[in-house]
Scaffold this active site. Sequence first.
Site, PDB file in Angstrom:
ATOM      1  N   ASN A 199       4.173  22.232  -3.742  1.00  0.00           N
ATOM      2  CA  ASN A 199       4.415  20.813  -3.425  1.00  0.00           C
ATOM      3  C   ASN A 199       4.790  20.057  -4.694  1.00  0.00           C
ATOM      4  O   ASN A 199       5.737  19.273  -4.714  1.00  0.00           O
ATOM      5  CB  ASN A 199       3.173  20.156  -2.823  1.00  0.00           C
ATOM      6  CG  ASN A 199       2.687  20.884  -1.592  1.00  0.00           C
ATOM      7  OD1 ASN A 199       3.404  21.702  -1.043  1.00  0.00           O
ATOM      8  ND2 ASN A 199       1.474  20.606  -1.173  1.00  0.00           N
ATOM      9  N   ASP A 200       4.027  20.297  -5.745  1.00  0.00           N
ATOM     10  CA  ASP A 200       4.329  19.625  -7.004  1.00  0.00           C
ATOM     11  C   ASP A 200       5.371  20.383  -7.814  1.00  0.00           C
ATOM     12  O   ASP A 200       6.226  19.773  -8.448  1.00  0.00           O
ATOM     13  CB  ASP A 200       3.050  19.457  -7.835  1.00  0.00           C
ATOM     14  CG  ASP A 200       2.245  18.270  -7.339  1.00  0.00           C
ATOM     15  OD1 ASP A 200       2.852  17.198  -7.148  1.00  0.00           O
ATOM     16  OD2 ASP A 200       1.035  18.415  -7.113  1.00  0.00           O
TER      17      ASP A 200
ATOM     18  N   ARG B 239       8.130  13.870  -4.328  1.00  0.00           N
ATOM     19  CA  ARG B 239       7.800  14.539  -3.066  1.00  0.00           C
ATOM     20  C   ARG B 239       7.586  13.576  -1.905  1.00  0.00           C
ATOM     21  O   ARG B 239       7.634  13.967  -0.743  1.00  0.00           O
ATOM     22  CB  ARG B 239       6.575  15.460  -3.238  1.00  0.00           C
ATOM     23  CG  ARG B 239       5.284  14.744  -3.511  1.00  0.00           C
ATOM     24  CD  ARG B 239       4.212  15.713  -4.021  1.00  0.00           C
ATOM     25  NE  ARG B 239       3.178  15.992  -3.036  1.00  0.00           N
ATOM     26  CZ  ARG B 239       2.072  16.694  -3.293  1.00  0.00           C
ATOM     27  NH1 ARG B 239       1.877  17.207  -4.503  1.00  0.00           N
ATOM     28  NH2 ARG B 239       1.178  16.890  -2.370  1.00  0.00           N
TER      29      ARG B 239
ATOM     30  N   ARG C 274     -11.126  23.402  -5.986  1.00  0.00           N
ATOM     31  CA  ARG C 274     -10.288  22.796  -7.031  1.00  0.00           C
ATOM     32  C   ARG C 274     -10.951  21.505  -7.493  1.00  0.00           C
ATOM     33  O   ARG C 274     -11.367  20.685  -6.672  1.00  0.00           O
ATOM     34  CB  ARG C 274      -8.899  22.504  -6.467  1.00  0.00           C
ATOM     35  CG  ARG C 274      -7.966  21.929  -7.516  1.00  0.00           C
ATOM     36  CD  ARG C 274      -6.567  21.747  -6.966  1.00  0.00           C
ATOM     37  NE  ARG C 274      -6.462  20.588  -6.105  1.00  0.00           N
ATOM     38  CZ  ARG C 274      -5.344  20.217  -5.475  1.00  0.00           C
ATOM     39  NH1 ARG C 274      -4.248  20.936  -5.626  1.00  0.00           N
ATOM     40  NH2 ARG C 274      -5.316  19.158  -4.707  1.00  0.00           N
TER      41      ARG C 274
ATOM     42  N   GLU D 293       1.787  24.408 -11.075  1.00  0.00           N
ATOM     43  CA  GLU D 293       2.532  23.392 -10.314  1.00  0.00           C
ATOM     44  C   GLU D 293       3.347  22.487 -11.230  1.00  0.00           C
ATOM     45  O   GLU D 293       3.992  21.556 -10.782  1.00  0.00           O
ATOM     46  CB  GLU D 293       1.581  22.581  -9.433  1.00  0.00           C
ATOM     47  CG  GLU D 293       0.410  21.950 -10.158  1.00  0.00           C
ATOM     48  CD  GLU D 293      -0.580  21.258  -9.210  1.00  0.00           C
ATOM     49  OE1 GLU D 293      -0.230  20.990  -8.058  1.00  0.00           O
ATOM     50  OE2 GLU D 293      -1.699  20.979  -9.659  1.00  0.00           O
TER      51      GLU D 293
ATOM     52  N   ARG E 238      -9.436  20.946  -1.403  1.00  0.00           N
ATOM     53  CA  ARG E 238      -8.959  19.727  -2.074  1.00  0.00           C
ATOM     54  C   ARG E 238     -10.136  18.752  -2.148  1.00  0.00           C
ATOM     55  O   ARG E 238     -10.376  18.006  -1.205  1.00  0.00           O
ATOM     56  CB  ARG E 238      -7.826  19.092  -1.279  1.00  0.00           C
ATOM     57  CG  ARG E 238      -6.487  19.783  -1.409  1.00  0.00           C
ATOM     58  CD  ARG E 238      -5.408  18.914  -0.768  1.00  0.00           C
ATOM     59  NE  ARG E 238      -4.072  19.346  -1.079  1.00  0.00           N
ATOM     60  CZ  ARG E 238      -3.328  20.126  -0.286  1.00  0.00           C
ATOM     61  NH1 ARG E 238      -3.801  20.547   0.866  1.00  0.00           N
ATOM     62  NH2 ARG E 238      -2.107  20.467  -0.652  1.00  0.00           N
TER      63      ARG E 238
HETATM   64  C1  PEP Z   1       0.653  21.599  -4.506  1.00  0.00           C
HETATM   65  O1  PEP Z   1       1.019  20.803  -5.367  1.00  0.00           O
HETATM   66  O2  PEP Z   1       1.397  22.451  -3.999  1.00  0.00           O
HETATM   67  C2  PEP Z   1      -0.734  21.565  -4.009  1.00  0.00           C
HETATM   68  C3  PEP Z   1      -1.190  22.492  -3.197  1.00  0.00           C
HETATM   69  O3  PEP Z   1      -1.531  20.543  -4.398  1.00  0.00           O
HETATM   70  P1  PEP Z   1      -1.489  19.064  -3.768  1.00  0.00           P
HETATM   71  O4  PEP Z   1      -0.594  19.105  -2.568  1.00  0.00           O
HETATM   72  O5  PEP Z   1      -2.897  18.734  -3.460  1.00  0.00           O
HETATM   73  O6  PEP Z   1      -0.911  18.258  -4.902  1.00  0.00           O
HETATM   74 MG    MG Z   2      -0.399  19.656  -6.478  1.00  0.00          MG
END
Ligand code: PEP
Ligand code: MG
Length: 585
Positions: free
Chosen positions: A455-456, A466, A335, A432, A299
């Site tokens: 997560n997204d 979230r 990323r 995502e 990240r």
């Molecule tokens: C996600 O969205 O699952 C992800 C890994 O990216 P981030 O949590 O950095 O948005």
């Molecule tokens: Mg994400």
Amino acid sequence: MSGNRSNIFKGIAAAPGITVAKAYLFKKEKETISSADIENVEEALNTLDEALEKSKKELNKVFGLAIDKLGEKRAAIFEAQIMILDDPVLISTIKKRIKEEKKAPEYIVNDEISKYQAMMDQLNEPYMKERSHDIEDIKNRIIRNIKKKKWQSRITSDVIVVTDNLTPADTVLFSRVNVKGYVTNFGGLTSHAAIVARSLHIPAVVGLHDATAKISDDDLIVVDGYRGEVIINPTEEQLKFYKERIRSLNLYDKELAELRNLPAETLDGRKITLLANLDISEEIDLIVRNGASGIGLVRTEQLFEELDQFPTEEEQVKWYNQISEKIYPNFAIIRTLDIGGDKILPVDVKEANPFLGWRGIRFLLDNKQLFKTQLRAILRASSHKNIKLMLPMIASIAEVRQSKEILEECKAELRNEGYQFDNNIELGIMIEIPSAAVLAHEFAKEVSFFSIGTNDLIQYLLAVDRGNEIVSGLYQEFHPSVVRTIDFIIKEGKQNNVFVSICGEMASDPIAIPLLIGLGLDSLSVSPALIPVTKQIIRNITYQETRRIVQKCLEVATEQEIKQILSDYFDKEVKKHLKSFFVTN
Ligand code: PEP
Ligand code: MG
């Protein structure tokens, strides 16, 4: 452990680990500041010069120690502090005011440096607030030296330091006498002191508000840096519990060491590429130590936040090279910046819905220069051929194609400039956003790997923010639509020979692992600390069995049913293989 006892206090878990030791209350004397007039300006100026020199010496010592203990990058915090002492504008303003106003130097130093701080506090950005703390430390250091006082602590080894607020310098200095833990009233997870404590592997709980009022010198305390708890004068029963936890943590560590070199392979021979997510650069050692097969997500916005400005191409190359070298011969997926949403933007824009706004790839494509700087740096760090590139927040094919054009532009430039890089660097995308999931078939023809960002994906699929506590019950990783969408992405990806991984938090949930394996993922990318337990789970299940579980999960219509299927399986088949893990967590 019965969690509601009156001697248990909750703060923020800033650095992991558990420790039991006596408390040492570290009180920083607040220097009184006299605004009295002075008679001898020359003498005041000399005192100031000597104090600046002494402060510089002290900080240089801390800096040297920090390089040894933390490495160059972390130590840069102190380099920045030393630079303030050399700031010609600041110093000449202070001197000019001493001459004109004929006030004590500590008064002017306090006044001038406080102005800087007030400016930073006003900006209301966490990073600036952090800088403001660092500057507070410099200010107090100069004033203490003007008053010719020493940095004092009666500190002996093996204590837990309890204090209002720790400066990064204190955190480093205390570590010399083998401090066992840190407890503070203030500070957050990203405070420099917390970052330093993590780098030093010293358990810390911060932000307890009134720790110094509740804890007295020589109290026996337990610092639980996993749960963010401090237990004051533990009962026999509590002490026994924590000693047992420490014992099983040690045992667990031993088991981990044995697991380290074993493959993440199911009992019936399905091999999974087990990767780790890298959020902060210091985690890389743990990733290597825990035996990950690579890094599934770097990240980079976190690296950027540490500096809070866009690093130059050279600075980025240095970072990415370090990652590439440390993880070699394994690979790292870097990323590109995913700022916006819950992550701060470098420009002052107010958006009504930042999660639906200027985020990730959208921001990068609109800021081409910045995007190019990062792409060039990633390419330049790719000459060992173990770097892959990943784009965040992709919603449309056009975004991938446009990014590819920019990538080609960067390659052409670097070629002309004579740089070495991996011409065939693999390009992948985060899946995502639901539109990318729906179009997985088309995306698979554009890129060589997918990483599912649950997560997204969950928040956009279920329309549940979230980070919003009010609706957190609706944020369901086992919602049937989530499970079926993941299934769909994997199938579409596989049909087109795309490598499919998952890097969202869902992969770090032990109960989800059999489901994810059964869905056919090639790889999981989890938080570094969870690599061993994830491996242990994978090594104790069969792919065949997980396929059966998946079939059941795809047939039911509610989250509850899926959860039930998974937890039944977990309790019956998996848990028994994870004894030490479940004692410790
Ligand atoms: C996600 O969205 O699952 C992800 C890994 O990216 P981030 O949590 O950095 O948005
Ligand atoms: Mg994400």
